[in-house]
Enzyme design. Structure first.
Site, PDB file in Angstrom:
ATOM      1  CD  GLU A 162       9.155 -67.314  82.130  1.00 60.47           C
ATOM      2  OE1 GLU A 162       9.415 -66.273  82.749  1.00 60.47           O
ATOM      3  OE2 GLU A 162       9.755 -68.387  82.322  1.00 60.47           O
TER       4      GLU A 162
ATOM      5  CD  GLU B 200      18.484 -69.953  83.360  1.00 57.69           C
ATOM      6  OE1 GLU B 200      17.593 -70.652  82.851  1.00 57.69           O
ATOM      7  OE2 GLU B 200      18.672 -68.753  83.063  1.00 57.69           O
TER       8      GLU B 200
ATOM      9  CG  ASP C 184       6.373 -71.401  80.406  1.00 54.20           C
ATOM     10  OD1 ASP C 184       6.342 -72.370  79.628  1.00 54.20           O
ATOM     11  OD2 ASP C 184       7.378 -71.084  81.071  1.00 54.20           O
TER      12      ASP C 184
ATOM     13  CG  ASN D 181      11.225 -70.242  78.880  1.00 57.23           C
ATOM     14  OD1 ASN D 181      12.000 -69.917  79.755  1.00 57.23           O
ATOM     15  ND2 ASN D 181       9.925 -70.385  79.093  1.00 57.23           N
TER      16      ASN D 181
ATOM     17  CB  SER E  47      13.171 -80.592  79.145  1.00 62.46           C
ATOM     18  OG  SER E  47      14.296 -80.404  79.971  1.00 62.46           O
TER      19      SER E  47
ATOM     20  CB  SER F  20      16.077 -72.169  85.775  1.00 62.47           C
ATOM     21  OG  SER F  20      16.485 -72.738  84.557  1.00 62.47           O
TER      22      SER F  20
END
Length: 334
Positions: free
Chosen positions: A296, A15, A282, A298, A307, A167
């Protein structure tokens, strides 16, 4: 005197490539009239600041300082933009806590917890109105019998992914049991993810991603949601970072009840996990049932121009410059 900001980028996983792109965008947006910004690369080989002439200056890890022209530069705050290890899993946060340097992300404990997808689901699953997909959490010791454990407990189709990755690296959708072994190997072997694998049953529904942050006055601010529609089977690494493979709709087309419910649940997740700074959550809204399914969280979400968070910032009527300034000021006052 300007506030000295260490913009910390790079990392120890695949990442890092995304981190460098995120950091370049953040650097371009931060108000240089208020902040002196020093991009700091953290890699397995070295930690350093690269000046405009391309000269590298090693970071003194005793106090996270650098020397320029014989002068020691100490930072007022660290803006963490490392996705994955060591910027999203609590390691860097613990180090900054020990040397007394404020930072823009969640604490070490929250970062370590939320990096573990299985543990996070266990914490949030009893929040009212939240649902989580049926899953199996596999550790390194389970590897030889992992396929049998999945076959015993789950039904197709399923998602197989590293439990501590990001990712979508190492993630696969399995629609036939013959694909399971390779998917498990890919997830287990994903770089620097701890040899843990999370396998979840597939939820059929619309996928969304939504940011939330605490501003400099301590008020929770929920950003508009983004709906993700991809031409791929699922939102994998290529779909995330290859132009044209995904349609992202910001703000998402949610009715008023869905929007209010998502905002309410996301605030409760942020509070329950004791988050700080900006995070992105998400989730699915399941077809037919309209239920909210947590995917999840982040804690260091991507910050490239395309983004989700920058999209949502713009959709909310804010500028990225003002937004990043809020995050820095909140870190300094928390």
């Amino acid at each position: 005197m300007k506030t000295k900001v260490a913009l910390v980028k790079g990392g120890y996983t695949g990442e890092a490539e995304v981190s460098f792109k995120s950091a370049a965008f953040v650097y371009a947006q931060i108000d240089k009239n208020k902040y002196d910004v020093f991009p700091i690369t953290v890699s397995l080989d070295s930690w350093f600041y690269e000046d405009e002439s391309g000269n590298k200056h090693e970071v003194d890890r005793q106090d996270f300082s650098i020397k320029l022209d014989g002068e020691s530069i100490r930072f007022d705050v660290a803006f963490i933009i490392i996705h994955g290890v060591p910027g999203e899993d609590g390691r860097l946060q613990g180090y900054f806590d020990m040397i007394g340097l404020p930072y823009t992300s969640c604490t070490a404990l929250t970062s370590a917890l939320t990096m573990n997808k299985g543990y996070t689901k266990a914490i949030v699953q009893d929040i009212q109105e939240i649902n989580v997909a049926k899953s199996v959490l596999l550790f390194e010791e389970h590897r030889s019998k992992a396929a049998d454990l999945v076959l015993e407990k789950l039904s197709l189709p399923i998602f197989v992914k590293p439990n501590a990755g990001g990712s979508s690296i190492g993630m696969s959708k399995v629609s036939d049991w013959s694909e399971l072994r390779k998917a498990l190997d890919d997830a287990y072997d994903a770089e620097n993810t701890g040899y843990q694998v999370l396998v979840e049953e597939f939820v059929t529904g619309r996928e969304f991603s939504q940011g939330i942050y605490r501003d400099s006055k301590g008020v929770l601010q929920v950003l508009p949601a983004t709906e993700v529609r991809t031409t791929r089977e699922f939102f994998d690494y290529e779909a995330k970072y290859t132009p044209g493979l995904t349609e992202e709709i910001t703000p998402a087309d949610l009715n008023e009840e869905q929007k209010e419910r998502a905002d309410r649940i996301i605030k409760e997740i942020y509070i329950r996990l004791n988050c700080k700074g900006m995070v992105r959550i998400d989730f699915f809204i399941e077809n037919n049932t309209d239920k909210f399914f947590f995917i999840e969280i982040n804690t260091v979400p991507g910050q490239t121009a395309q983004s989700f968070i920058p999209q949502q910032v713009r959709a909310s009527g804010r500028t990225e410059t003002a937004f990043y300034g809020e995050l820095i000021e909140a870190a300094l006052t928390s």
